[in-house]
Design a protein around this motif. Structure first.
Motif, mmCIF file in Angstrom:
data_model
loop_
_atom_site.group_PDB
_atom_site.id
_atom_site.type_symbol
_atom_site.label_atom_id
_atom_site.label_comp_id
_atom_site.label_asym_id
_atom_site.label_seq_id
_atom_site.Cartn_x
_atom_site.Cartn_y
_atom_site.Cartn_z
ATOM 1 N N HIS A 1 -7.558 10.370 0.917
ATOM 2 C CA HIS A 1 -7.057 10.603 0.130
ATOM 3 C C HIS A 1 -6.202 12.467 1.692
ATOM 4 N N PHE A 2 -6.405 13.220 1.960
ATOM 5 C CA PHE A 2 -5.445 14.076 2.648
ATOM 6 C C PHE A 2 -6.540 15.030 3.040
ATOM 7 N N GLU A 3 -5.961 14.848 4.357
ATOM 8 C CA GLU A 3 -7.053 16.046 4.737
ATOM 9 C C GLU A 3 -6.325 17.310 6.021
ATOM 10 N N ALA A 4 -5.154 16.308 7.327
ATOM 11 C CA ALA A 4 -4.581 17.031 8.282
ATOM 12 C C ALA A 4 -4.005 15.699 8.617
ATOM 13 N N THR A 5 -2.128 16.473 8.896
ATOM 14 C CA THR A 5 -1.516 14.998 9.403
ATOM 15 C C THR A 5 -2.257 14.473 10.976
ATOM 16 N N HIS A 6 -1.662 13.539 10.882
ATOM 17 C CA HIS A 6 -2.033 12.266 11.929
ATOM 18 C C HIS A 6 -0.831 12.871 13.568
ATOM 19 N N VAL A 7 0.340 13.786 12.884
ATOM 20 C CA VAL A 7 1.485 13.345 13.473
ATOM 21 C C VAL A 7 1.258 13.888 14.969
ATOM 22 N N ARG B 1 -1.299 10.631 21.549
ATOM 23 C CA ARG B 1 -1.547 9.225 22.231
ATOM 24 C C ARG B 1 -0.296 8.512 22.538
ATOM 25 N N GLY B 2 0.756 8.695 21.783
ATOM 26 C CA GLY B 2 2.356 7.562 22.456
ATOM 27 C C GLY B 2 2.478 8.323 24.209
ATOM 28 N N ARG B 3 2.606 9.506 24.346
ATOM 29 C CA ARG B 3 2.922 10.049 25.175
ATOM 30 C C ARG B 3 3.891 10.598 25.482
ATOM 31 N N CYS B 4 4.363 11.160 23.737
ATOM 32 C CA CYS B 4 5.852 11.915 23.819
ATOM 33 C C CYS B 4 6.175 13.062 24.508
ATOM 34 N N MET B 5 6.967 12.612 25.492
ATOM 35 C CA MET B 5 7.911 13.359 26.441
ATOM 36 C C MET B 5 9.281 14.339 25.676
ATOM 37 N N LEU B 6 9.746 14.400 24.824
ATOM 38 C CA LEU B 6 10.356 14.692 23.617
ATOM 39 C C LEU B 6 10.047 16.750 23.483
ATOM 40 N N ASP B 7 11.004 17.213 23.189
ATOM 41 C CA ASP B 7 10.694 18.232 22.871
ATOM 42 C C ASP B 7 10.380 18.266 21.199
ATOM 43 N N VAL B 8 9.728 18.335 21.214
ATOM 44 C CA VAL B 8 8.949 17.735 18.851
ATOM 45 C C VAL B 8 8.349 18.856 18.368
ATOM 46 N N ASN B 9 9.452 19.644 17.538
ATOM 47 C CA ASN B 9 8.645 20.293 16.187
ATOM 48 C C ASN B 9 8.111 20.344 15.085
ATOM 49 N N GLY C 1 -6.994 2.730 12.376
ATOM 50 C CA GLY C 1 -6.735 1.833 13.506
ATOM 51 C C GLY C 1 -5.692 0.859 13.559
ATOM 52 N N SER C 2 -5.577 0.166 13.125
ATOM 53 C CA SER C 2 -4.042 -1.267 12.799
ATOM 54 C C SER C 2 -2.818 -0.445 12.198
ATOM 55 N N SER C 3 -3.003 0.839 12.282
ATOM 56 C CA SER C 3 -1.717 0.714 11.269
ATOM 57 C C SER C 3 -0.793 0.660 12.215
ATOM 58 N N ASP C 4 0.830 0.605 11.256
ATOM 59 C CA ASP C 4 2.028 0.338 11.914
ATOM 60 C C ASP C 4 2.371 1.741 11.755
ATOM 61 N N GLY C 5 1.822 2.876 11.514
ATOM 62 C CA GLY C 5 2.093 4.517 11.653
ATOM 63 C C GLY C 5 2.767 4.534 13.459
ATOM 64 N N LEU C 6 1.476 4.373 14.614
ATOM 65 C CA LEU C 6 2.531 5.270 15.432
ATOM 66 C C LEU C 6 3.463 4.237 16.050
ATOM 67 N N PHE C 7 3.382 2.788 15.591
ATOM 68 C CA PHE C 7 5.530 2.538 15.831
ATOM 69 C C PHE C 7 6.184 3.017 15.086
ATOM 70 N N ASN C 8 5.963 2.688 13.368
ATOM 71 C CA ASN C 8 7.389 3.661 13.153
ATOM 72 C C ASN C 8 7.650 4.879 13.210
ATOM 73 N N LEU C 9 6.658 5.904 13.953
ATOM 74 C CA LEU C 9 6.884 7.241 14.332
ATOM 75 C C LEU C 9 7.484 6.549 15.413
ATOM 76 N N GLY C 10 6.999 6.158 16.714
ATOM 77 C CA GLY C 10 8.401 6.315 18.223
ATOM 78 C C GLY C 10 9.568 5.582 17.946
ATOM 79 N N SER C 11 9.498 4.667 17.278
ATOM 80 C CA SER C 11 10.857 4.536 16.846
ATOM 81 C C SER C 11 12.255 5.217 16.111
#
Length: 164
Positions: free
Chosen positions: A24-30, A36-44, A113-123
């Motif tokens: 189910h859905f609760e809130a976004t993990h973005v 966690r990915g130490r993103c240094m971009l200005d992201v909205n 925890g073993s998701s490809d999501g973090l890699f896909n978001l960074g890509s």
């Protein structure tokens, strides 16, 4: 220059209910993923909806298009369920031609925890900065034009239309 991330749901943001054994859905993990990915971009980040892409209707797709047109950013990443990602990319490509838009998702929920999501978001964040205006799908380190991609359900990967 800032980037926009539109959240629409999909496996990317699903949670597991241990009592019922359902997703189910609760809130976004973005936001957490960006930290966690130490993103240094200005992201909205903006949540448009939190639904499974199999439940997505044309009205949902038009809402995504309207958001892409209305936002001031010219570089947009959309988190989306993988089952109908290509259909949404097709609708966006017909309506938005002056912005760079990359759709991405996950085959395994980020919460597992073993998701490809973090890699896909960074890509996707990298691709959206480097590509010419247009609509693309980014999965597993690969990037495809909206009109040359399909989800191969037999092996669980995205590939160009010509591959089998």
């Amino acid at each position: 220059m800032s980037l926009r991330v539109f959240v629409t749901g999909g496996t990317f943001d699903k949670e597991y209910d241990e009592l019922t054994g359902t997703l189910h859905f609760e809130a976004t993990h973005v936001e957490e993923m960006l930290r966690r990915g130490r993103c240094m971009l200005d992201v909205n980040v903006e949540v448009l909806m939190m639904i499974d892409s199999l439940e997505m209707k044309e009205s949902h797709r038009h809402r995504i298009v309207d958001a892409c047109v209305a936002c001031t950013e010219t570089q947009i990443v959309i988190t989306h369920g993988t089952d109908t990602m290509v259909e949404t990319a097709t609708v966006i490509a017909a309506a938005v031609t002056t912005k760079t838009i990359v759709l991405t998702g996950a085959m395994v929920p980020y919460a597992f925890g073993s998701s490809d999501g973090l890699f896909n978001l960074g890509s996707a964040l990298s691709f959206v900065q480097a590509l010419a205006p247009g609509v693309y799908v980014a999965m597993n380190g690969r990037c495809f034009r909206w009109d040359d991609v399909r989800k191969n359900r037999d092996v669980g990967v995205f590939e160009p239309l010509g591959e089998a």
